[in-house]
Design a protein around this motif. Sequence first.
Motif, PDB file in Angstrom:
ATOM      1  N   ALA A 122      24.920  32.988  40.087  1.00 42.26           N
ATOM      2  CA  ALA A 122      26.055  33.020  39.159  1.00 42.26           C
ATOM      3  C   ALA A 122      26.281  31.649  38.528  1.00 42.26           C
ATOM      4  O   ALA A 122      26.634  31.543  37.349  1.00 42.26           O
ATOM      5  N   LEU A 123      26.082  30.592  39.307  1.00 38.84           N
ATOM      6  CA  LEU A 123      26.169  29.246  38.758  1.00 38.84           C
ATOM      7  C   LEU A 123      25.132  29.058  37.656  1.00 38.84           C
ATOM      8  O   LEU A 123      25.443  28.531  36.575  1.00 38.84           O
ATOM      9  N   SER A 124      23.902  29.493  37.904  1.00 40.42           N
ATOM     10  CA  SER A 124      22.844  29.365  36.901  1.00 40.42           C
ATOM     11  C   SER A 124      23.207  30.093  35.612  1.00 40.42           C
ATOM     12  O   SER A 124      23.013  29.559  34.509  1.00 40.42           O
ATOM     13  N   ALA A 125      23.726  31.297  35.749  1.00 42.96           N
ATOM     14  CA  ALA A 125      24.088  32.082  34.575  1.00 42.96           C
ATOM     15  C   ALA A 125      25.190  31.398  33.773  1.00 42.96           C
ATOM     16  O   ALA A 125      25.158  31.370  32.535  1.00 42.96           O
ATOM     17  N   ALA A 126      26.160  30.832  34.471  1.00 41.51           N
ATOM     18  CA  ALA A 126      27.259  30.147  33.787  1.00 41.51           C
ATOM     19  C   ALA A 126      26.758  28.910  33.046  1.00 41.51           C
ATOM     20  O   ALA A 126      27.153  28.645  31.903  1.00 41.51           O
ATOM     21  N   LEU A 127      25.861  28.161  33.668  1.00 43.07           N
ATOM     22  CA  LEU A 127      25.368  26.928  33.058  1.00 43.07           C
ATOM     23  C   LEU A 127      24.472  27.211  31.850  1.00 43.07           C
ATOM     24  O   LEU A 127      24.425  26.419  30.906  1.00 43.07           O
ATOM     25  N   ALA A 128      23.783  28.330  31.875  1.00 46.81           N
ATOM     26  CA  ALA A 128      22.847  28.653  30.791  1.00 46.81           C
ATOM     27  C   ALA A 128      23.563  28.809  29.454  1.00 46.81           C
ATOM     28  O   ALA A 128      22.981  28.540  28.393  1.00 46.81           O
ATOM     29  N   THR A 129      24.815  29.253  29.485  1.00 42.36           N
ATOM     30  CA  THR A 129      25.548  29.500  28.239  1.00 42.36           C
ATOM     31  C   THR A 129      26.787  28.614  28.100  1.00 42.36           C
ATOM     32  O   THR A 129      27.580  28.814  27.183  1.00 42.36           O
ATOM     33  N   ALA A 130      26.953  27.645  28.991  1.00 43.95           N
ATOM     34  CA  ALA A 130      28.169  26.831  28.986  1.00 43.95           C
ATOM     35  C   ALA A 130      28.397  26.124  27.657  1.00 43.95           C
ATOM     36  O   ALA A 130      29.540  25.986  27.198  1.00 43.95           O
ATOM     37  N   HIS A 131      27.326  25.683  27.005  1.00 41.13           N
ATOM     38  CA  HIS A 131      27.461  24.936  25.750  1.00 41.13           C
ATOM     39  C   HIS A 131      28.052  25.779  24.624  1.00 41.13           C
ATOM     40  O   HIS A 131      28.522  25.237  23.625  1.00 41.13           O
ATOM     41  N   GLU A 132      28.033  27.099  24.790  1.00 39.04           N
ATOM     42  CA  GLU A 132      28.563  27.964  23.743  1.00 39.04           C
ATOM     43  C   GLU A 132      30.091  27.919  23.700  1.00 39.04           C
ATOM     44  O   GLU A 132      30.686  28.207  22.658  1.00 39.04           O
ATOM     45  N   THR A 133      30.716  27.566  24.805  1.00 40.60           N
ATOM     46  CA  THR A 133      32.186  27.571  24.874  1.00 40.60           C
ATOM     47  C   THR A 133      32.775  26.242  25.313  1.00 40.60           C
ATOM     48  O   THR A 133      33.984  26.055  25.189  1.00 40.60           O
ATOM     49  N   SER A 134      31.949  25.330  25.813  1.00 31.76           N
ATOM     50  CA  SER A 134      32.485  24.180  26.529  1.00 31.76           C
ATOM     51  C   SER A 134      31.728  22.900  26.202  1.00 31.76           C
ATOM     52  O   SER A 134      30.585  22.928  25.745  1.00 31.76           O
ATOM     53  N   ASP A 135      32.388  21.777  26.483  1.00 34.01           N
ATOM     54  CA  ASP A 135      31.759  20.470  26.353  1.00 34.01           C
ATOM     55  C   ASP A 135      31.404  19.874  27.703  1.00 34.01           C
ATOM     56  O   ASP A 135      30.706  18.848  27.768  1.00 34.01           O
ATOM     57  N   VAL A 136      31.859  20.475  28.781  1.00 36.63           N
ATOM     58  CA  VAL A 136      31.565  19.974  30.125  1.00 36.63           C
ATOM     59  C   VAL A 136      31.791  21.101  31.118  1.00 36.63           C
ATOM     60  O   VAL A 136      32.629  21.983  30.895  1.00 36.63           O
ATOM     61  N   VAL A 137      31.031  21.073  32.214  1.00 35.50           N
ATOM     62  CA  VAL A 137      31.218  22.012  33.323  1.00 35.50           C
ATOM     63  C   VAL A 137      31.651  21.205  34.536  1.00 35.50           C
ATOM     64  O   VAL A 137      31.080  20.160  34.836  1.00 35.50           O
ATOM     65  N   VAL A 138      32.672  21.698  35.224  1.00 34.02           N
ATOM     66  CA  VAL A 138      33.160  21.052  36.448  1.00 34.02           C
ATOM     67  C   VAL A 138      32.903  21.992  37.612  1.00 34.02           C
ATOM     68  O   VAL A 138      33.319  23.156  37.585  1.00 34.02           O
ATOM     69  N   VAL A 139      32.212  21.495  38.624  1.00 32.51           N
ATOM     70  CA  VAL A 139      31.905  22.289  39.815  1.00 32.51           C
ATOM     71  C   VAL A 139      32.722  21.736  40.972  1.00 32.51           C
ATOM     72  O   VAL A 139      32.657  20.544  41.285  1.00 32.51           O
ATOM     73  N   SER A 140      33.485  22.617  41.613  1.00 30.57           N
ATOM     74  CA  SER A 140      34.309  22.222  42.759  1.00 30.57           C
ATOM     75  C   SER A 140      34.328  23.373  43.749  1.00 30.57           C
ATOM     76  O   SER A 140      33.621  24.367  43.571  1.00 30.57           O
ATOM     77  N   SER A 141      35.142  23.244  44.787  1.00 28.14           N
ATOM     78  CA  SER A 141      35.150  24.252  45.836  1.00 28.14           C
ATOM     79  C   SER A 141      36.546  24.404  46.421  1.00 28.14           C
ATOM     80  O   SER A 141      37.315  23.440  46.499  1.00 28.14           O
ATOM     81  N   VAL A 142      36.854  25.625  46.835  1.00 27.93           N
ATOM     82  CA  VAL A 142      38.075  25.909  47.580  1.00 27.93           C
ATOM     83  C   VAL A 142      37.787  25.665  49.064  1.00 27.93           C
ATOM     84  O   VAL A 142      36.672  25.885  49.528  1.00 27.93           O
ATOM     85  N   GLY A 143      38.761  25.201  49.799  1.00 24.39           N
ATOM     86  CA  GLY A 143      38.560  24.997  51.226  1.00 24.39           C
ATOM     87  C   GLY A 143      38.377  23.537  51.565  1.00 24.39           C
ATOM     88  O   GLY A 143      38.345  22.669  50.692  1.00 24.39           O
ATOM     89  N   PRO A 144      38.209  23.224  52.837  1.00 26.86           N
ATOM     90  CA  PRO A 144      38.137  21.824  53.263  1.00 26.86           C
ATOM     91  C   PRO A 144      36.838  21.130  52.901  1.00 26.86           C
ATOM     92  O   PRO A 144      36.783  19.897  52.855  1.00 26.86           O
ATOM     93  N   ASP A 145      35.764  21.895  52.656  1.00 24.26           N
ATOM     94  CA  ASP A 145      34.456  21.316  52.406  1.00 24.26           C
ATOM     95  C   ASP A 145      33.921  21.770  51.053  1.00 24.26           C
ATOM     96  O   ASP A 145      34.177  22.891  50.613  1.00 24.26           O
ATOM     97  N   PHE A 146      33.137  20.895  50.428  1.00 18.71           N
ATOM     98  CA  PHE A 146      32.498  21.287  49.166  1.00 18.71           C
ATOM     99  C   PHE A 146      31.471  22.374  49.404  1.00 18.71           C
ATOM    100  O   PHE A 146      31.465  23.410  48.754  1.00 18.71           O
ATOM    101  N   CYS A 147      30.565  22.136  50.357  1.00 19.59           N
ATOM    102  CA  CYS A 147      29.518  23.113  50.660  1.00 19.59           C
ATOM    103  C   CYS A 147      28.853  22.728  51.965  1.00 19.59           C
ATOM    104  O   CYS A 147      28.389  21.594  52.110  1.00 19.59           O
ATOM    105  N   THR A 148      28.778  23.667  52.896  1.00 22.77           N
ATOM    106  CA  THR A 148      28.125  23.402  54.175  1.00 22.77           C
ATOM    107  C   THR A 148      26.698  23.937  54.211  1.00 22.77           C
ATOM    108  O   THR A 148      26.084  23.991  55.278  1.00 22.77           O
TER     109      THR A 148
END
Length: 242
Positions: free
Chosen positions: A33-59
């Motif tokens: 899903a991240l890949s799909a979002a990034l493939a078309t991000a330039h069509e709507t956005s000037d930057v993509v911000v990746v973050s996470s809910v919870g105490p950790d970014f990614c385990t």
Amino acid sequence: MSEQIRIEQDGRVLRVIFNRPEDNGVSDSMAAALSAALATAHETSDVVVVSSVGPDFCTGRIRDAGGPPSAEAYARRPEYDAIFNSYKSVRSAQVPVVGILRGRVMGYGTALAALCDVSFAADTATFNIPEITHNVMPTMVMSALYDRVNRNAILWMAYSAEFIDAKQAMDWGIVSQVVAQDKLDAAAAGFLDVLLSRPRPAILGLKEYLRVAPRMDEQAAIDYARALHSMVNTSAAMKKAH
């Protein structure tokens, strides 16, 4: 899938939020899903911000498939495509990708942190490559780090599986900035304001150059810089008064 990863348009910012706080892992389908979002991000956005809910970014990475992986190499290899493709999608995204990192940043998280064009880490964040402790050779992560982090640092992390702190991660090139945890979101927001004040052709051109030039020989990299410099700096957006 919408429960595990949130993709939200916020003005000129596309926010990708990993939403799996029960274990802070990133599944293969979340990576896709991240890949799909990034493939078309330039069509709507000037930057993509990746973050996470919870105490950790990614385990780390979590397999979606039930049961053990195939014992046959050629059958197993496609199971890794979602991860490798997500690495490629960050490199190939036309707009910058900014990471906001807190807590533990492990395995896939460390890879993603290094691949981001700019990343902000809380001063309490820690980073490691734990795969070898699970009898897994961490070449997936290393394929993301090989041109971001020096060889000795990568191998120390891969062999030892020990955590490093955010300052060490910045010194080794995994993150851009280390910020006090209670100021992390504000620091990232301030940077986004600055980034979005820059002309779009320059934002796109900077990422394009650094994606392509390192693969060229010296003269080709210089010639490409000359061509891109002329193309971008003659665009109408670069001539607007500030």
